[in-house]
Design an enzyme around this catalytic site. Structure first.
Site, PDB file in Angstrom:
ATOM      1  N   GLU A 174     103.549  36.237  61.817  1.00  0.00           N
ATOM      2  CA  GLU A 174     104.151  35.411  60.759  1.00  0.00           C
ATOM      3  C   GLU A 174     105.644  35.219  60.982  1.00  0.00           C
ATOM      4  OE1 GLU A 174     103.228  37.006  56.873  1.00  0.00           O
ATOM      5  OE2 GLU A 174     101.119  36.435  57.012  1.00  0.00           O
ATOM      6  N   GLU A 261      94.676  35.763  58.666  1.00  0.00           N
ATOM      7  CA  GLU A 261      95.027  36.748  57.641  1.00  0.00           C
ATOM      8  C   GLU A 261      95.083  36.067  56.281  1.00  0.00           C
ATOM      9  OE1 GLU A 261      98.543  39.417  58.337  1.00  0.00           O
ATOM     10  OE2 GLU A 261      98.964  38.958  56.229  1.00  0.00           O
TER      11      GLU A 261
END
Ligand code: DCB
Length: 334
Positions: A174, A261
């Site tokens: 991320e 995710e």
């Protein structure tokens, strides 16, 4: 003459053979009837991206569904044979993600964590499941910051697992903060993909800016490589229809999305759980055959964890509210 033949053989073995073998695998997959459908990787083989979808060795669209570890520097012990068997046989999980944090006591300060990754990858391969090796950047928000370490890591992984159909590479969890697709993530991805592609054509998942939410920006400026999927991550208490709109936009631009995710909680991993919004998300993802992976296999005192605090395994009595919901959702045929 003999010498000449030997030289030819050496050249062939260095250059051509591995490649040809790989091609053969793709062109001549095993006869379907000989394999059980729940022998998941044996059946589906090496995956590819075709248009916006993940397809198996027969060219059939498949959807992966599974669980992510929490940071393996803290919760790695939950990845063991017993738990993997439960996830596979009892839940129907077909992919498991190994979140190898780089910061927060992860790889950057303790490179021995790579041994754990290899141990887990082997265990997951043994269960005939797909496995994602996740370079889990987070507080170290810019993938470029440690690109040299990442290059070395993925070179070793790609070399070790070339021709292993189970393995999927996720090269930057991320990216966030003052990091853009154009200046940071895309140039990073190009370097890492180049290295992995020396060895293998397996799928590579690339994170996007704003904690892997800006798939629209990536869709406008995609990577010029095949078998690439772009990560979109969401937390049901924070991210709603506006993020699904970004996915729609990206799909229209013909890139593949992989939700490597997501959580039933708010974006901090806690709060809620938000099961109505989670259901809306899953209906959406399932309708588009977008693969998804839930955060996380841990007993941390936070609502996104699938286990209650103090749990030692994944039996039903240990499941949190989120864990129960996720099991139900994975078990369900869509
Ligand atoms: C992501 C991360 C993941 C993080 C979860 C939940 O972060 F990829 O590592 O997990 O989403 O926040 C959490 C754990 C906590 C742990 C913390 C730090 O659940 O137990 O303490 O990591 O290691 C996101 C995702 C989205 C957003 C923010 C974060 N967002 N974030 O949209 O604002 O800041 O961690």
């Amino acid at each position: 003459m003999k010498k000449f033949l030997i030289v030819c053989l050496v050249i062939l073995s260095i250059t051509g053979c591995g490649y040809n073998k790989k091609q053969e695998k793709i062109i001549n997959p095993p006869k379907k009837e000989t394999i059980e459908k729940n022998d998941f990787v044996s059946y589906n083989g090496l995956l590819r991206i075709n248009d916006t979808n993940i397809v198996n060795q027969y060219g059939e669209i498949i959807q992966l569904k599974g669980i992510s570890s929490h940071g393996i520097q803290w919760y790695g012990d939950y990845i063991n044979e017993e738990n993997l068997k439960t996830l596979k046989n009892d839940w129907g999980v077909n992919v498991f993600r190994i979140a190898m944090y780089t910061d927060e006591g992860g790889y950057l300060t303790d490179s021995s964590i790579e041994d754990k990754v290899n141990k887990y990858v082997e265990m997951i391969i043994k269960q005939d499941m797909y496995v994602i090796i996740d370079w889990h950047i987070l507080k170290d928000n810019d993938p470029m910051a440690n690109i040299d370490k990442s290059k070395q890591f993925f070179e070793r992984m790609a070399k070790k697992y070339k021709n292993v159909p189970n393995v999927i590479f996720e090269i930057c969890n991320e990216p966030n903060g003052n990091v853009t697709w154009k200046d940071n993530i895309k140039p990073y991805a190009e370097e890492i993909i180049k290295i992995i592609r020396k060895y293998t054509t397996n799928i590579i998942v690339v994170g996007t800016s704003t904690w892997s939410q800006d798939v629209d920006i990536a869709a406008d400026d995609p990577l010029n490589y095949s078998n690439i999927a772009y990560a979109c991550h969401f937390y049901a208490g924070t991210h709603t229809s506006w993020l699904r709109d970004k996915i729609d936009y990206a799909l229209n631009k013909k890139i593949a999305i992989f939700v490597t995710e997501w959580g039933t909680s708010s974006a901090d991993g806690n709060g809620g759980v938000f099961l109505d919004e989670s259901k809306r998300w899953l209906d959406y993802l399932n309708s588009k055959k977008i693969s998804w992976i839930n955060w996380s296999l841990s007993d941390k005192q936070e609502s996104s964890a699938i286990l209650k605090p103090g749990s030692t395994n994944i039996s039903d009595v240990n499941l949190s509210e989120s864990g129960k919901f996720i099991k139900e959702q994975i078990k369900k045929e869509v």
